[in-house]
Motif scaffolding. Structure first.
Motif, PDB file in Angstrom:
ATOM      1  N   ARG A  54      -7.304  -1.035   0.233  1.00  0.00           N
ATOM      2  CA  ARG A  54      -8.105   0.185   0.440  1.00  0.00           C
ATOM      3  C   ARG A  54      -9.557  -0.194   0.774  1.00  0.00           C
ATOM      4  O   ARG A  54     -10.185   0.417   1.630  1.00  0.00           O
ATOM      5  CB  ARG A  54      -8.043   1.040  -0.830  1.00  0.00           C
ATOM      6  CG  ARG A  54      -8.922   2.256  -0.767  1.00  0.00           C
ATOM      7  CD  ARG A  54      -8.630   3.209  -1.883  1.00  0.00           C
ATOM      8  NE  ARG A  54      -9.790   4.072  -2.119  1.00  0.00           N
ATOM      9  CZ  ARG A  54      -9.862   4.974  -3.071  1.00  0.00           C
ATOM     10  NH1 ARG A  54      -8.849   5.154  -3.888  1.00  0.00           N
ATOM     11  NH2 ARG A  54     -10.948   5.706  -3.237  1.00  0.00           N
ATOM     12  N   GLY A 106       0.769  -1.240   0.000  1.00  0.00           N
ATOM     13  CA  GLY A 106       0.000   0.000   0.000  1.00  0.00           C
ATOM     14  C   GLY A 106       0.797   1.285   0.000  1.00  0.00           C
ATOM     15  O   GLY A 106       0.213   2.361   0.009  1.00  0.00           O
ATOM     16  N   GLU A 159     -16.694   1.487  -1.106  1.00  0.00           N
ATOM     17  CA  GLU A 159     -15.315   1.894  -1.397  1.00  0.00           C
ATOM     18  C   GLU A 159     -14.918   1.436  -2.802  1.00  0.00           C
ATOM     19  O   GLU A 159     -14.182   2.135  -3.511  1.00  0.00           O
ATOM     20  CB  GLU A 159     -14.367   1.297  -0.341  1.00  0.00           C
ATOM     21  CG  GLU A 159     -12.966   1.871  -0.351  1.00  0.00           C
ATOM     22  CD  GLU A 159     -12.911   3.355   0.029  1.00  0.00           C
ATOM     23  OE1 GLU A 159     -13.741   3.803   0.839  1.00  0.00           O
ATOM     24  OE2 GLU A 159     -12.038   4.070  -0.511  1.00  0.00           O
ATOM     25  N   ARG A 184      -3.403   4.921  -1.516  1.00  0.00           N
ATOM     26  CA  ARG A 184      -3.188   4.218  -0.251  1.00  0.00           C
ATOM     27  C   ARG A 184      -3.898   2.862  -0.264  1.00  0.00           C
ATOM     28  O   ARG A 184      -5.122   2.807  -0.418  1.00  0.00           O
ATOM     29  CB  ARG A 184      -3.768   5.100   0.867  1.00  0.00           C
ATOM     30  CG  ARG A 184      -3.437   4.660   2.245  1.00  0.00           C
ATOM     31  CD  ARG A 184      -1.966   4.957   2.492  1.00  0.00           C
ATOM     32  NE  ARG A 184      -1.524   4.394   3.755  1.00  0.00           N
ATOM     33  CZ  ARG A 184      -1.623   5.039   4.912  1.00  0.00           C
ATOM     34  NH1 ARG A 184      -2.137   6.253   4.960  1.00  0.00           N
ATOM     35  NH2 ARG A 184      -1.189   4.465   6.008  1.00  0.00           N
TER      36      ARG A 184
END
Ligand SMILES: CC(C)(COP(=O)(O)OP(=O)(O)OC[C@H]1O[C@@H](n2cnc3c(N)ncnc32)[C@H](O)[C@@H]1OP(=O)(O)O)[C@@H](O)C(=O)NCCC(=O)NCCSC(=O)C[C@@H](O)CCCCCCCCCCCCC(=O)O
Length: 754
Positions: free
Chosen positions: A515, A444, A661, A509
């Motif tokens: 994520r 990440g 998300e 990220r």
């Protein structure tokens, strides 16, 4: 070749009987060739050869089925023809029914009567199996009287992986041919057998290292005129043994245990069961009935979507317009791995097995020695399992980073520590020959920040491997804003060489997978605060089909991993009390994970985490009364009143936060399409394949329903940003929830990244 030349065009299918004289003329007529789906020729005067022509895998589309029926009739009606060979164009017999037709109106002659026509023929029909005979392709071969396979061919009935069962007689003929136990195993796993195994099992009659078509023609000539009474598998009695009931019971138990809610494996067992309890014709009726229930199921839809999604991800594109078909990968012959911890060792094994020369670097001599031994062991076990040659001699070990000077590509795999990675990238930039691609294995971290440490940021990409790296199929290939299309294409190609499914993702990220994990985990923590236990949340997720619930996964991967990240982000505030303990930056925060880590509970490795284990490193999770007491005390301390939370709420909050998300990721252009996200989740995060992936699942549930539930939960928890519906899901729901393959049309093109 024979003499007569005819061509006809019936029901959109062409039959061509050609001889040498006409061949040239015929081959020049490319338009004709494109139309033909089953090509008929006569060889040596007496063998009718039917060649399936439907690139790339000669799937049994309506036109191919029509072609087979027409050419079979032709072969049977020609008095000169004494036997028939069925083969496939371009060295591939047949990849089965055309899966793309399943979601369309079925046209053309059905498979089952077509296979019956072949089996009932009074002239011997020989299948010449090259490449693959899968699904309907193998069922077609089982309808033939003889089967000759090339030694490199693979045979199987993989329908179960598409949420189906072999629906063209496979469940009735295969057990009659090879017995119930072997048939059950092949049908319920869907695995491909080698030609050698198929010969041993009795699926094929002969295996050749030369042309299977030539061998089949010869064979067909040798059996012309012979009785076919003993060659029609549908007339065989199903082999019986006294322990059949036990065999079926065991098989059923096994598929129920491993299927995680998938219905096809269970239905496959039921269909094979019919082959022993019913006569052939009735068994076929039962097969058809069971096939129909699967065919229309959401699971079949999901698995077929996933089949194409896994292939679609290789056709990557980036927001700037770089694409798989316009970006050429550079050849990589020699690669290096820096850092031989768990990940570095797995990556080294993968590279060596892919046939690359590898320089494996670990600066501490003791660790280097340990790694060398570990890698050797991994290679030996893997070679044994795969029946492949050992790849030891591909690897050179070194304590010095200077040893990577002449490699084409480096994969840095040290700890997830930006400062350390930066130092290494600075060094690599000075040591490596010009043009060497520099890749980082990170889960990440910012690729661009690392690229900025080098003289050639365009050569830098991320390669997020999943542990164990030599086993897991997934690779997230991360392009930064300055990565060149060539660097991305090369890393994608490297992944493929290593046997991975590579998915190109943008730099942010956590990339795509991690994520999306954040809001999912966050909801799981909140559920504990509100009254649930880790066991309850995990049970709901496992019943949904996840291999492991979120808390078990967290114990397995180590609670300290996330803790380190949260500490680096300034989220961990030891000893904080009152309201502020559960708020960060104005949003709800649960410090539960941090508190466990403060107690030294890091999961399996310490023998304690969200569960307890019999010893550090133990694997069997048991509910921990200490944890329950700790949760009660925590709730009391923070004035939280435990409530009974129903399964639906637990599932919705965890999954919809994750899905939300996913939509945000699409909107941001981090993933090019929903397929990318779904493949990442199925291959890397244990999402049940029979549910297609999170984005497919959202479509199946209904985007308006997902939106409505997100709105509801966001109203209840306004300070949880992960529950605020993203604008893409709103847009799609407002546009009557288009099918998933149209979602890309609704994604605003973000700014160029590459
Ligand atoms: C064959 C492979 C091993 C090749 O692998 P390779 O790596 O070389 O290549 P790719 O995998 O990349 O594939 C290249 C390309 O080809 C596409 N493709 C592959 N196979 C198929 C296929 N079978 N159909 C269509 N397209 C296919 C693939 O998608 C790639 O293209 P893309 O554009 O996506 O890149 C490998 O490909 C492979 O494993 N293939 C699948 C093999 C398989 O699973 N076969 C089984 C198919 S299902 C089947 O055969 C069913 C039969 O048993 C029975 C059918 C009976 C049908 C009856 C229907 C009646 C309906 C009744 C409904 C009743 C309802 C009611 O009652 O109302």
């Amino acid at each position: 070749m024979g003499a007569a030349v005819h061509s006809g065009n019936r029901r959109g299918t062409k039959i061509v009987v050609k001889d040498d004289a006409e061949e040239k003329k015929f081959n020049n007529n490319t338009k004709d060739l494109l139309d033909i789906m089953a090509f008929y020729s006569r060889v040596s005067g007496s063998v009718g050869v039917i060649t399936l022509q439907n690139p790339p895998v000669n799937a049994l589309s309506a036109a191919v089925r029509q072609g087979i029926v027409d050419t079979m009739h032709r072969a049977l009606s020609e008095p000169e023809v004494k036997s028939v060979v069925i083969c496939g164009q371009n060295g591939k017999f047949c990849g089965g029914a055309d899966i793309r037709e399943f979601r369309a109106n079925m046209r053309g002659p059905p498979l089952v009567p077509m296979i019956h026509l072949i089996e009932a023929a009074e002239k011997p029909v020989v299948a010449a199996i090259e490449g693959v005979a899968l699904g309907g392709g193998l069922e077609l071969a089982l309808g033939c009287h003889y089967r000759i396979a090339h030694s490199k061919a693979r045979l199987g009935l993989p329908e179960v992986t598409l949420g189906l069962l072999p629906g063209a007689g496979g469940t009735q003929r295969l057990p009659r041919l090879i017995g119930v136990p072997a048939a059950l195993e092949l049908i319920t796993t869907g695995r491909h057998a080698t030609a050698a195994e198929a010969l041993q099992l009795g699926i094929v009659d002969e295996v050749t290292d030369h042309s299977a078509v030539d061998a089949a023609v010869k064979f067909a000539q040798s059996v012309a005129g012979k009785s076919l009474d003993a060659r029609r598998i549908s007339t065989y009695p199903c082999p019986r043994s006294p322990d059949l009931a036990e065999i079926f019971e065991k098989a059923m138990q096994e598929v129920r245990r491993s299927a995680r809610g998938a219905i096809a494996p269970v239905t496959c067992v039921q269909a094979v069961h019919a082959s022993v309890t019913l006569p052939y014709a009735k068994g076929m009726e039962r097969e058809r009935e069971l096939f129909s229930t699967l065919f229309t199921s959401g699971q079949a839809h999901a698995l077929q979507y996933y089949f194409f999604a896994q292939r679609a991800v290789s056709r990557w594109s980036t927001p700037s317009g770089a694409r798989w078909d316009t970006s050429k990968p550079r050849p990589v012959h020699k690669a290096a791995v820096i850092g031989l911890g768990t990940m570095g060792r797995g990556i080294t094994v993968s590279l060596a097995q892919a046939g690359l020369s590898v320089v494996a670097v670990e600066t501490q001599e003791k660790q280097l020695l340990e790694a060398k031994q570990a890698v050797s062991g991994m290679l030996e076990r893997s070679a044994k399992r795969r029946g492949a040659p050992l790849a030891h001699d591909k690897i050179k070990y070194s304590c010095s980073i200077q040893a990577v000077a002449d490699v084409d590509l480096v994969i840095e795999a040290v700890f997830e520590d930006m400062a350390l990675k930066k130092t290494i990238f600075q060094q690599l930039s000075g040591i490596c020959k010009p043009g060497t691609f520099l890749c980082t294995n990170t889960s990440g971290l910012d690729i661009d920040e690392l690229a900025s440490q080098t003289q050639s940021p365009e050569l830098v990409v991320g390669m997020h491997f999943f542990a164990p790296a030599h086993v897991m199929k997934l690779l997230e290939v991360v392009y930064g804003p300055r990565s060149s299309p060539e660097a991305l294409a090369t890393a994608m190609e490297m992944g493929k060489k290593m046997g991975k499914v590579s998915v190109a993702v943008g730099n942010c990220r956590g990339f795509v997978g991690n994520r999306m994990l954040k809001p999912y985990l966050e909801q799981a923590f909140f559920l504990l605060e509100e009254g649930a236990t880790p066991e309850q949340v995990d049970q709901v997720l496992e019943e949904f089909g996840f291999a492991m619930g979120v808390f078990k996964v967290s114990d397995l991967s180590g609670l300290d991993v996330g803790w380190k990240v949260r500490k680096a982000d300034g989220l961990v505030v030891p000893g904080s009390t009152g309201k502020s303990a559960r708020i960060r930056g104005g949003s709800r925060y649960s410090p539960l994970g941090d508190l466990l880590c403060e107690q030294g509970r890091f999961g399996q490795k310490t023998g304690r985490g969200w569960y307890q284990y019999d010893k550090p490193g133990g694997r069997v999770a048991k509910p921990d009364p200490w944890l329950h007491g700790f949760l009660e005390e925590y709730r009391a301390r923070h004035g939280l009143v435990a409530r009974r939370i129903d399964h639906q709420e637990m599932l919705e909050r965890c999954l919809y936060a994750l899905i939300n998300e996913g939509f945000q990721i699409l909107q941001d252009g981090i993933a090019a399409g929903p397929e990318d996200i779904d493949v990442i989740y199925v291959l890397g995060y244990g999402w049940p394949r029979h549910r297609g992936g999170p984005m497919f699942y959202a479509g199946l549930v209904g985007l308006d329903k997902v939106l409505e539930r997100l709105e509801h939960y966001h109203q209840v928890y306004p300070n949880v940003s992960g529950l605020k519906p993203c604008s893409l899901i709103r847009k799609l729901a407002a546009s009557s929830s288009p099918p998933i393959h149209r979602w890309r049309e609704f994604i605003q093109k973000p700014r160029s990244q590459l």
